[in-house]
Scaffold this active site. Sequence first.
Site, PDB file in Angstrom:
ATOM      1  N   TYR A  30     -12.802  -4.287  11.186  1.00  0.00           N
ATOM      2  CA  TYR A  30     -11.299  -3.130  10.943  1.00  0.00           C
ATOM      3  C   TYR A  30     -10.720  -3.852  12.178  1.00  0.00           C
ATOM      4  O   TYR A  30      -9.371  -3.458  12.510  1.00  0.00           O
ATOM      5  CB  TYR A  30     -11.332  -2.132  11.592  1.00  0.00           C
ATOM      6  CG  TYR A  30     -10.446  -0.800  10.950  1.00  0.00           C
ATOM      7  CD1 TYR A  30      -9.557  -0.611   9.624  1.00  0.00           C
ATOM      8  CD2 TYR A  30     -10.503  -0.354  12.120  1.00  0.00           C
ATOM      9  CE1 TYR A  30      -8.585   0.180   9.573  1.00  0.00           C
ATOM     10  CE2 TYR A  30      -8.727   0.703  11.408  1.00  0.00           C
ATOM     11  CZ  TYR A  30      -7.897   0.730  10.191  1.00  0.00           C
ATOM     12  OH  TYR A  30      -7.015   1.443  10.322  1.00  0.00           O
ATOM     13  N   ALA A  49     -10.643  -6.310  14.731  1.00  0.00           N
ATOM     14  CA  ALA A  49     -10.462  -7.741  15.564  1.00  0.00           C
ATOM     15  C   ALA A  49      -9.418  -7.769  14.360  1.00  0.00           C
ATOM     16  O   ALA A  49      -8.699  -8.355  14.615  1.00  0.00           O
ATOM     17  CB  ALA A  49     -11.660  -7.920  14.385  1.00  0.00           C
ATOM     18  N   LYS A 103      -7.074  -5.517  13.577  1.00  0.00           N
ATOM     19  CA  LYS A 103      -5.742  -5.072  13.882  1.00  0.00           C
ATOM     20  C   LYS A 103      -5.952  -5.443  15.198  1.00  0.00           C
ATOM     21  O   LYS A 103      -4.449  -5.651  15.538  1.00  0.00           O
ATOM     22  CB  LYS A 103      -6.375  -3.305  14.007  1.00  0.00           C
ATOM     23  CG  LYS A 103      -6.519  -2.229  12.266  1.00  0.00           C
ATOM     24  CD  LYS A 103      -5.389  -2.374  11.608  1.00  0.00           C
ATOM     25  CE  LYS A 103      -5.679  -1.943  10.423  1.00  0.00           C
ATOM     26  NZ  LYS A 103      -4.327  -1.710   9.482  1.00  0.00           N
ATOM     27  N   ASN A 160       1.520  -2.750   5.060  1.00  0.00           N
ATOM     28  CA  ASN A 160       0.644  -1.233   5.677  1.00  0.00           C
ATOM     29  C   ASN A 160      -0.272  -1.755   4.603  1.00  0.00           C
ATOM     30  O   ASN A 160      -1.236  -0.337   5.670  1.00  0.00           O
ATOM     31  CB  ASN A 160       1.802   0.277   5.044  1.00  0.00           C
ATOM     32  CG  ASN A 160       0.655   1.389   4.892  1.00  0.00           C
ATOM     33  OD1 ASN A 160       0.592   1.777   6.150  1.00  0.00           O
ATOM     34  ND2 ASN A 160       0.352   1.335   3.660  1.00  0.00           N
ATOM     35  N   SER A 188      -3.689  -0.436  14.491  1.00  0.00           N
ATOM     36  CA  SER A 188      -4.126   0.489  14.689  1.00  0.00           C
ATOM     37  C   SER A 188      -4.620   0.741  16.123  1.00  0.00           C
ATOM     38  O   SER A 188      -4.881  -0.179  17.013  1.00  0.00           O
ATOM     39  CB  SER A 188      -6.014   0.520  14.212  1.00  0.00           C
ATOM     40  OG  SER A 188      -6.341   1.878  14.302  1.00  0.00           O
ATOM     41  N   ASN A 199      -2.573  -7.732  -5.004  1.00  0.00           N
ATOM     42  CA  ASN A 199      -3.580  -7.670  -4.406  1.00  0.00           C
ATOM     43  C   ASN A 199      -3.239  -8.297  -3.490  1.00  0.00           C
ATOM     44  O   ASN A 199      -2.925  -9.501  -3.481  1.00  0.00           O
ATOM     45  CB  ASN A 199      -4.602  -8.191  -5.549  1.00  0.00           C
ATOM     46  CG  ASN A 199      -6.472  -8.198  -4.114  1.00  0.00           C
ATOM     47  OD1 ASN A 199      -5.654  -7.880  -3.098  1.00  0.00           O
ATOM     48  ND2 ASN A 199      -7.225  -8.396  -4.731  1.00  0.00           N
ATOM     49  N   VAL A 200      -2.911  -7.807  -2.109  1.00  0.00           N
ATOM     50  CA  VAL A 200      -2.219  -7.877  -1.243  1.00  0.00           C
ATOM     51  C   VAL A 200      -2.930  -9.036  -0.642  1.00  0.00           C
ATOM     52  O   VAL A 200      -3.114 -10.024  -0.110  1.00  0.00           O
ATOM     53  CB  VAL A 200      -2.013  -7.346   0.424  1.00  0.00           C
ATOM     54  CG1 VAL A 200      -0.596  -6.541  -0.846  1.00  0.00           C
ATOM     55  CG2 VAL A 200      -2.870  -6.222   0.582  1.00  0.00           C
ATOM     56  N   GLY A 236       0.917  -1.752  -0.161  1.00  0.00           N
ATOM     57  CA  GLY A 236       0.381  -0.127  -0.397  1.00  0.00           C
ATOM     58  C   GLY A 236       0.671   1.101  -0.025  1.00  0.00           C
ATOM     59  O   GLY A 236       0.005   1.670   0.701  1.00  0.00           O
ATOM     60  N   ARG A 249       0.253   5.718  -1.835  1.00  0.00           N
ATOM     61  CA  ARG A 249      -0.809   7.144  -0.935  1.00  0.00           C
ATOM     62  C   ARG A 249      -0.378   7.065   0.661  1.00  0.00           C
ATOM     63  O   ARG A 249      -0.224   5.883   1.189  1.00  0.00           O
ATOM     64  CB  ARG A 249      -1.803   7.425  -1.898  1.00  0.00           C
ATOM     65  CG  ARG A 249      -2.989   6.981  -1.757  1.00  0.00           C
ATOM     66  CD  ARG A 249      -4.209   7.013  -1.529  1.00  0.00           C
ATOM     67  NE  ARG A 249      -5.393   5.950  -2.325  1.00  0.00           N
ATOM     68  CZ  ARG A 249      -6.115   5.446  -1.427  1.00  0.00           C
ATOM     69  NH1 ARG A 249      -6.334   5.963  -0.129  1.00  0.00           N
ATOM     70  NH2 ARG A 249      -6.820   4.697  -2.072  1.00  0.00           N
TER      71      ARG A 249
HETATM   72  P1  NAP Z   1      -4.565   4.922   2.790  1.00  0.00           P
HETATM   73  O1  NAP Z   1      -4.634   6.288   2.899  1.00  0.00           O
HETATM   74  O2  NAP Z   1      -6.186   4.611   1.976  1.00  0.00           O
HETATM   75  O3  NAP Z   1      -3.733   3.980   1.548  1.00  0.00           O
HETATM   76  C1  NAP Z   1      -3.891   2.830   1.825  1.00  0.00           C
HETATM   77  C2  NAP Z   1      -3.499   1.772   0.470  1.00  0.00           C
HETATM   78  O4  NAP Z   1      -3.401   0.829   0.229  1.00  0.00           O
HETATM   79  C3  NAP Z   1      -3.598   2.873  -0.569  1.00  0.00           C
HETATM   80  O5  NAP Z   1      -2.692   2.890  -1.752  1.00  0.00           O
HETATM   81  C4  NAP Z   1      -4.161   0.965  -1.199  1.00  0.00           C
HETATM   82  O6  NAP Z   1      -4.251   1.472  -2.730  1.00  0.00           O
HETATM   83  C5  NAP Z   1      -3.397  -0.241  -0.348  1.00  0.00           C
HETATM   84  N1  NAP Z   1      -4.557  -0.348  -0.667  1.00  0.00           N
HETATM   85  C6  NAP Z   1      -5.782  -1.610  -0.559  1.00  0.00           C
HETATM   86  N2  NAP Z   1      -5.912  -2.694  -0.459  1.00  0.00           N
HETATM   87  C7  NAP Z   1      -5.145  -2.794  -1.216  1.00  0.00           C
HETATM   88  C8  NAP Z   1      -4.444  -3.808  -1.921  1.00  0.00           C
HETATM   89  N3  NAP Z   1      -5.873  -5.415  -1.598  1.00  0.00           N
HETATM   90  N4  NAP Z   1      -3.891  -4.580  -2.534  1.00  0.00           N
HETATM   91  C9  NAP Z   1      -2.918  -3.956  -1.788  1.00  0.00           C
HETATM   92  N5  NAP Z   1      -2.553  -3.141  -1.760  1.00  0.00           N
HETATM   93  C10 NAP Z   1      -4.306  -1.950  -1.416  1.00  0.00           C
HETATM   94  O7  NAP Z   1      -5.486   4.232   4.051  1.00  0.00           O
HETATM   95  P2  NAP Z   1      -3.993   5.369   5.345  1.00  0.00           P
HETATM   96  O8  NAP Z   1      -5.153   6.056   6.609  1.00  0.00           O
HETATM   97  O9  NAP Z   1      -2.826   5.704   4.570  1.00  0.00           O
HETATM   98  O10 NAP Z   1      -4.081   3.732   6.153  1.00  0.00           O
HETATM   99  C11 NAP Z   1      -2.173   3.268   5.964  1.00  0.00           C
HETATM  100  C12 NAP Z   1      -2.666   1.684   7.051  1.00  0.00           C
HETATM  101  O11 NAP Z   1      -2.452   2.629   8.088  1.00  0.00           O
HETATM  102  C13 NAP Z   1      -3.357   1.149   6.867  1.00  0.00           C
HETATM  103  O12 NAP Z   1      -3.415  -0.318   7.343  1.00  0.00           O
HETATM  104  C14 NAP Z   1      -4.197   1.589   8.197  1.00  0.00           C
HETATM  105  O13 NAP Z   1      -5.548   0.398   8.740  1.00  0.00           O
HETATM  106  C15 NAP Z   1      -3.900   1.970   9.285  1.00  0.00           C
HETATM  107  N6  NAP Z   1      -3.728   2.728   9.667  1.00  0.00           N
HETATM  108  C16 NAP Z   1      -4.202   4.316   9.202  1.00  0.00           C
HETATM  109  C17 NAP Z   1      -4.846   4.835   9.883  1.00  0.00           C
HETATM  110  C18 NAP Z   1      -5.561   6.921   9.215  1.00  0.00           C
HETATM  111  O14 NAP Z   1      -6.172   7.205  10.260  1.00  0.00           O
HETATM  112  N7  NAP Z   1      -5.681   7.006   8.402  1.00  0.00           N
HETATM  113  C19 NAP Z   1      -5.009   5.281  12.004  1.00  0.00           C
HETATM  114  C20 NAP Z   1      -4.836   3.820  12.156  1.00  0.00           C
HETATM  115  C21 NAP Z   1      -3.754   2.827  11.054  1.00  0.00           C
HETATM  116  P3  NAP Z   1      -5.643   2.198  -3.852  1.00  0.00           P
HETATM  117  O15 NAP Z   1      -5.387   3.044  -2.883  1.00  0.00           O
HETATM  118  O16 NAP Z   1      -5.016   1.668  -4.886  1.00  0.00           O
HETATM  119  O17 NAP Z   1      -6.401   2.057  -3.037  1.00  0.00           O
END
Ligand code: NAP
Length: 247
Positions: free
Chosen positions: A155, A157, A159, A90, A142, A63-64, A12, A15
């Site tokens: 979500y 569960a 994490k 990630n 998370s 796709n992971v 991931g 972005r």
């Molecule tokens: P994000 O902006 O939605 O980025 C997630 C990335 O993962 C995107 O590039 C997405 O690709 C990719 N992805 C999703 N499904 C995938 C798949 N099946 N195979 C390959 N790549 C995939 O989210 P983020 O906020 O940066 O989150 C990153 C991590 O941090 C996640 O694990 C999230 O649970 C964790 N997190 C985030 C927050 C928060 O507040 N933002 C808080 C706690 C934890 P696409 O762009 O193509 O969809």
Amino acid sequence: MLLNGQKALITGGSRGIGREIALQFLKNGASVYYIDLAPGDSLEEYQRIAAENGGTAVYKEGNVADEQTITAVVEEILEQSGGIDVLVNNAGITRDGLVFRMTAQDWNDVLTINLTSAFYISKAISRSMIKRRSGSIINVASIVGVIGNAGQTNYSASKAGLIGFTKSLAREVAGRNVRVNAVAPGFINTKMTEKLNDEQRDVLRAQIPMNRIGDPEEVAKVILFLASDLASYVTGQVIHITGGMGM
Ligand code: NAP
């Protein structure tokens, strides 16, 4: 240059938090392989920063959640790189809803992408790290996996599962100098949280002692620390990056 000459794999990575991790790693001398569903518009910038700092940046589509595809992509990266020093699991999604309305599809998608994928990828990478007697794996969990959140049973569960996975894998591989840690971010400004309206943001801020939502860079810097030798005696830990939420 905390990761000079090291090779990192980030899922991931196009972005959000994954993008900031890639930027921090590249600025610190690493070569970065990142897996995503699409390259996004980051690759050119990654390659420019890589060239300035002695590394490379390589995008691989995958796709992971798809075991066969992702295993093949990871094997290809292992061959091409000659070995991965740092893995960051990630990639993640949300499919929120109250449990009595949640579909099995939404439950399974979240569990597979957020948790099972870390098993698929860590399996191949940890085997190679064990042989090399070195490596660092960081799982992006998370705070919701620690304290729970209404509307996010799937979500949280996934994490919480990732945290258990981190601690057990850390115990399996510690003797071979492979470290496994997790980070538990709170609310961070990315596409994942952009759907929140102003009122929801105010409610959230009120729960955060530092009274602000975090930036992806603030998560990436902790991951950089865990990836590097600065954390050479740190394993099996879950570092909260929350502005004090859920102490
Ligand atoms: P994000 O902006 O939605 O980025 C997630 C990335 O993962 C995107 O590039 C997405 O690709 C990719 N992805 C999703 N499904 C995938 C798949 N099946 N195979 C390959 N790549 C995939 O989210 P983020 O906020 O940066 O989150 C990153 C991590 O941090 C996640 O694990 C999230 O649970 C964790 N997190 C985030 C927050 C928060 O507040 N933002 C808080 C706690 C934890 P696409 O762009 O193509 O969809």
